[in-house]
Design a protein around this motif. Sequence first.
Motif, mmCIF file in Angstrom:
data_model
loop_
_atom_site.group_PDB
_atom_site.id
_atom_site.type_symbol
_atom_site.label_atom_id
_atom_site.label_comp_id
_atom_site.label_asym_id
_atom_site.label_seq_id
_atom_site.Cartn_x
_atom_site.Cartn_y
_atom_site.Cartn_z
ATOM 1 N N LEU A 33 0.830 -1.203 0.000
ATOM 2 C CA LEU A 33 0.000 0.000 0.000
ATOM 3 C C LEU A 33 0.866 1.256 0.000
ATOM 4 C CD1 LEU A 33 -2.782 1.323 0.161
ATOM 5 C CD2 LEU A 33 -2.661 1.101 2.650
ATOM 6 N N LEU A 34 2.003 1.164 0.667
ATOM 7 C CA LEU A 34 2.912 2.308 0.750
ATOM 8 C C LEU A 34 3.383 2.762 -0.635
ATOM 9 C CD1 LEU A 34 4.679 4.253 2.457
ATOM 10 C CD2 LEU A 34 6.410 2.445 2.514
ATOM 11 N N ARG A 35 3.512 1.837 -1.569
ATOM 12 C CA ARG A 35 3.945 2.220 -2.920
ATOM 13 C C ARG A 35 2.965 3.227 -3.527
ATOM 14 N NH1 ARG A 35 8.261 0.110 -4.951
ATOM 15 N NH2 ARG A 35 9.095 -1.840 -4.111
ATOM 16 N N ILE A 36 1.688 3.025 -3.279
ATOM 17 C CA ILE A 36 0.676 3.952 -3.797
ATOM 18 C C ILE A 36 0.751 5.282 -3.060
ATOM 19 C CG2 ILE A 36 -1.801 4.320 -4.112
ATOM 20 C CD1 ILE A 36 -2.088 1.237 -4.177
ATOM 21 N N VAL A 37 0.847 5.209 -1.735
ATOM 22 C CA VAL A 37 0.892 6.429 -0.916
ATOM 23 C C VAL A 37 2.137 7.251 -1.238
ATOM 24 C CG1 VAL A 37 1.040 7.320 1.437
ATOM 25 C CG2 VAL A 37 -0.448 5.372 0.938
ATOM 26 N N SER A 38 3.289 6.600 -1.344
ATOM 27 C CA SER A 38 4.532 7.332 -1.609
ATOM 28 C C SER A 38 4.528 7.945 -3.008
ATOM 29 C CB SER A 38 5.750 6.423 -1.423
ATOM 30 O OG SER A 38 5.759 5.381 -2.372
ATOM 31 N N TYR A 39 3.868 7.266 -3.965
ATOM 32 C CA TYR A 39 3.780 7.833 -5.312
ATOM 33 C C TYR A 39 2.884 9.068 -5.307
ATOM 34 C CZ TYR A 39 3.461 8.173 -10.367
ATOM 35 O OH TYR A 39 3.533 8.627 -11.660
ATOM 36 N N TYR A 40 1.850 9.038 -4.493
ATOM 37 C CA TYR A 40 1.000 10.223 -4.332
ATOM 38 C C TYR A 40 1.836 11.400 -3.844
ATOM 39 C CZ TYR A 40 -2.406 13.411 -2.228
ATOM 40 O OH TYR A 40 -3.115 14.529 -1.879
ATOM 41 N N TYR A 41 2.681 11.163 -2.838
ATOM 42 C CA TYR A 41 3.534 12.248 -2.333
ATOM 43 C C TYR A 41 4.532 12.700 -3.388
ATOM 44 C CZ TYR A 41 1.825 12.216 2.442
ATOM 45 O OH TYR A 41 1.038 12.351 3.550
ATOM 46 N N TYR A 42 5.020 11.746 -4.168
ATOM 47 C CA TYR A 42 5.943 12.097 -5.255
ATOM 48 C C TYR A 42 5.273 13.051 -6.243
ATOM 49 C CZ TYR A 42 8.575 11.507 -9.599
ATOM 50 O OH TYR A 42 9.270 11.733 -10.768
ATOM 51 N N LEU A 43 3.991 12.852 -6.509
ATOM 52 C CA LEU A 43 3.268 13.696 -7.455
ATOM 53 C C LEU A 43 2.895 15.055 -6.871
ATOM 54 C CD1 LEU A 43 0.841 11.094 -9.095
ATOM 55 C CD2 LEU A 43 2.923 12.077 -10.092
ATOM 56 N N PHE A 44 2.563 15.098 -5.581
ATOM 57 C CA PHE A 44 1.941 16.307 -5.045
ATOM 58 C C PHE A 44 2.712 17.013 -3.919
ATOM 59 C CE2 PHE A 44 -1.591 13.720 -6.749
ATOM 60 C CZ PHE A 44 -2.045 14.618 -7.718
ATOM 61 N N ALA A 45 3.727 16.383 -3.345
ATOM 62 C CA ALA A 45 4.502 17.055 -2.283
ATOM 63 C C ALA A 45 5.584 17.915 -2.925
ATOM 64 C CB ALA A 45 5.105 16.032 -1.328
ATOM 65 N N GLU A 46 5.158 19.036 -3.487
ATOM 66 C CA GLU A 46 6.045 19.840 -4.315
ATOM 67 C C GLU A 46 7.236 20.419 -3.548
ATOM 68 O OE1 GLU A 46 6.238 20.268 -7.514
ATOM 69 O OE2 GLU A 46 4.566 18.909 -7.846
ATOM 70 N N LYS A 47 6.999 20.915 -2.334
ATOM 71 C CA LYS A 47 8.097 21.545 -1.573
ATOM 72 C C LYS A 47 9.176 20.533 -1.222
ATOM 73 C CE LYS A 47 5.637 25.492 0.404
ATOM 74 N NZ LYS A 47 5.199 26.174 1.661
ATOM 75 N N ALA A 48 8.753 19.368 -0.744
ATOM 76 C CA ALA A 48 9.722 18.329 -0.386
ATOM 77 C C ALA A 48 10.463 17.849 -1.635
ATOM 78 C CB ALA A 48 9.011 17.165 0.291
ATOM 79 N N LYS A 49 9.729 17.670 -2.723
ATOM 80 C CA LYS A 49 10.327 17.216 -3.985
ATOM 81 C C LYS A 49 11.340 18.237 -4.506
ATOM 82 C CE LYS A 49 8.732 15.625 -8.538
ATOM 83 N NZ LYS A 49 7.504 15.373 -9.334
ATOM 84 N N GLU A 50 10.941 19.508 -4.444
ATOM 85 C CA GLU A 50 11.828 20.578 -4.907
ATOM 86 C C GLU A 50 13.090 20.640 -4.063
ATOM 87 O OE1 GLU A 50 11.758 25.457 -5.419
ATOM 88 O OE2 GLU A 50 9.897 24.364 -5.029
ATOM 89 N N ALA A 51 12.948 20.455 -2.731
ATOM 90 C CA ALA A 51 14.110 20.492 -1.837
ATOM 91 C C ALA A 51 15.079 19.361 -2.150
ATOM 92 C CB ALA A 51 13.651 20.413 -0.386
ATOM 93 N N LEU A 52 14.541 18.165 -2.407
ATOM 94 C CA LEU A 52 15.401 17.030 -2.735
ATOM 95 C C LEU A 52 16.099 17.227 -4.074
ATOM 96 C CD1 LEU A 52 13.328 13.895 -1.628
ATOM 97 C CD2 LEU A 52 15.409 14.801 -0.577
ATOM 98 N N LEU A 53 15.360 17.685 -5.070
ATOM 99 C CA LEU A 53 15.970 17.897 -6.388
ATOM 100 C C LEU A 53 17.067 18.950 -6.310
ATOM 101 C CD1 LEU A 53 12.801 17.804 -8.680
ATOM 102 C CD2 LEU A 53 14.620 16.095 -8.540
ATOM 103 N N ASP A 54 16.838 19.987 -5.497
ATOM 104 C CA ASP A 54 17.852 21.026 -5.296
ATOM 105 C C ASP A 54 19.098 20.432 -4.649
ATOM 106 O OD1 ASP A 54 18.481 24.059 -5.126
ATOM 107 O OD2 ASP A 54 18.800 23.367 -3.065
ATOM 108 N N PHE A 55 18.884 19.576 -3.631
ATOM 109 C CA PHE A 55 20.014 18.959 -2.937
ATOM 110 C C PHE A 55 20.787 18.024 -3.873
ATOM 111 C CE2 PHE A 55 21.954 15.577 -0.434
ATOM 112 C CZ PHE A 55 22.680 16.305 0.486
ATOM 113 N N TYR A 56 20.077 17.180 -4.607
ATOM 114 C CA TYR A 56 20.752 16.243 -5.503
ATOM 115 C C TYR A 56 21.543 16.976 -6.587
ATOM 116 C CZ TYR A 56 17.975 12.512 -3.368
ATOM 117 O OH TYR A 56 17.407 11.623 -2.490
ATOM 118 N N SER A 57 20.976 18.075 -7.060
ATOM 119 C CA SER A 57 21.656 18.841 -8.103
ATOM 120 C C SER A 57 22.900 19.537 -7.572
ATOM 121 C CB SER A 57 20.691 19.877 -8.693
ATOM 122 O OG SER A 57 21.360 20.729 -9.594
ATOM 123 N N LYS A 58 22.747 20.247 -6.441
ATOM 124 C CA LYS A 58 23.864 21.043 -5.912
ATOM 125 C C LYS A 58 24.927 20.194 -5.219
ATOM 126 C CE LYS A 58 21.265 25.345 -5.237
ATOM 127 N NZ LYS A 58 20.683 26.276 -4.229
#
Length: 289
Positions: A33-58
Motif C-alpha cells: 500500500l505504501l507504494r501507492i501512498v509514496s507515489y501520491y507524495y511524489y506527485l503532489f509534495a512539491e516543496k519536499a520534492k523541490e528540496a530534494l531535487l535542489d540537494f541532488y543537483s547542488k
Amino acid sequence: MNRWDGKTKGSLLGYKIFLFLINALGLNFAYGLLRIVSYYYYLFAEKAKEALLDFYSKALHISGKPALHLVRQNFFILGQTLLDRAAFLLGKDKNFTHTFENEQYLLDIRDKGKGGILLSAHLGNWETAGNLLKGRVTPTINIVMLDAEVESIKKFMDLSTGGSKFKIIPIKNDLSHVISIRNALLNNEFVAIHADRYLEGAKFIELDFLGKKAKFPYGPFVIASKFDAPVTFVFAAKDGKFSYHLSATTPIEGKMKPEEIAQLYVAELERKVRQYPEQWFNYFNFFQE
C-alpha cells in the motif's frame, strides 16, 4: 524554501491505518500500500520534492530522470522506515536482520564505563537500528530530540504500541537536558544526538558540505566536546527489504574543540550521503544562498 521547523509531519489517520494494516495483514501488505501512498507524495509534495531535487543537483550533481528516480526512492524508503519503526514497537520485528560495521567500537565504549555520545543524522533510520542493537551493545539508549511531534499522533502511538523503547531527553530552553545527558553518561548509557538540523535563531556553525556552505547546529558538537565520554558517529541505512547496515567511526577519546568534531562529523556525513543518496531525509533548503 522554508527551513526546518522542528516538527514531525504526518496525519493521525495515516498512522492509524498503517498500524492497523501491520497488525492485521502484516508488514508486506503495508509495504504494498505504501507504494501507492509514496507515489501520491511524489506527485503532489512539491516543496519536499523541490528540496530534494535542489540537494541532488547542488550536492551530488545529479539531475533529470536520475534525480527524479532518487526522489521516488526517497519517499518510498522514508515510508518504509516509518513502518519498520511501528513494526518494532508492535513487536513484529522477527524478520529484521542487520550487519554492524565496527560494532566493536561501541562495545569498547561501553566497557570503558563513561557512557558514549553517538552523533547521527536524518539519513537512514537510527531508531530502528537502535532497536536492533539495544540489549546487545547497551541496555539503555537515550535520544536527545525536540519533543515537537504532533500531540495527537504521539498520544495515539503511545497508546497503541506502548511508546518508544528509548529514553527521550527533550531539549529544553532552561538547558535541563544537559543535566539529563550528564546523568545518563554517569550511568554508562549511550546518548544519541542528530547533528544535521538546526532551527532558525539557534546557534549554528557553517561548514563546507559536499562543495557548498551549509549550517549545522552548534549544540551537539559543544556537548560532544564538554563531557568526558567517547564520541562516535553512528549511521544506520536500510540495505534490504528487512535489513539494515549500521556503522560506527573510530571513537574520539581526547578533548577536541566543537569545530574540530564538527569537521570530522561532516566528512563522515558526506561519505554516507554519497553511499545512500536515496536515504537523505531532510526536506528543506539545506544550503545557504
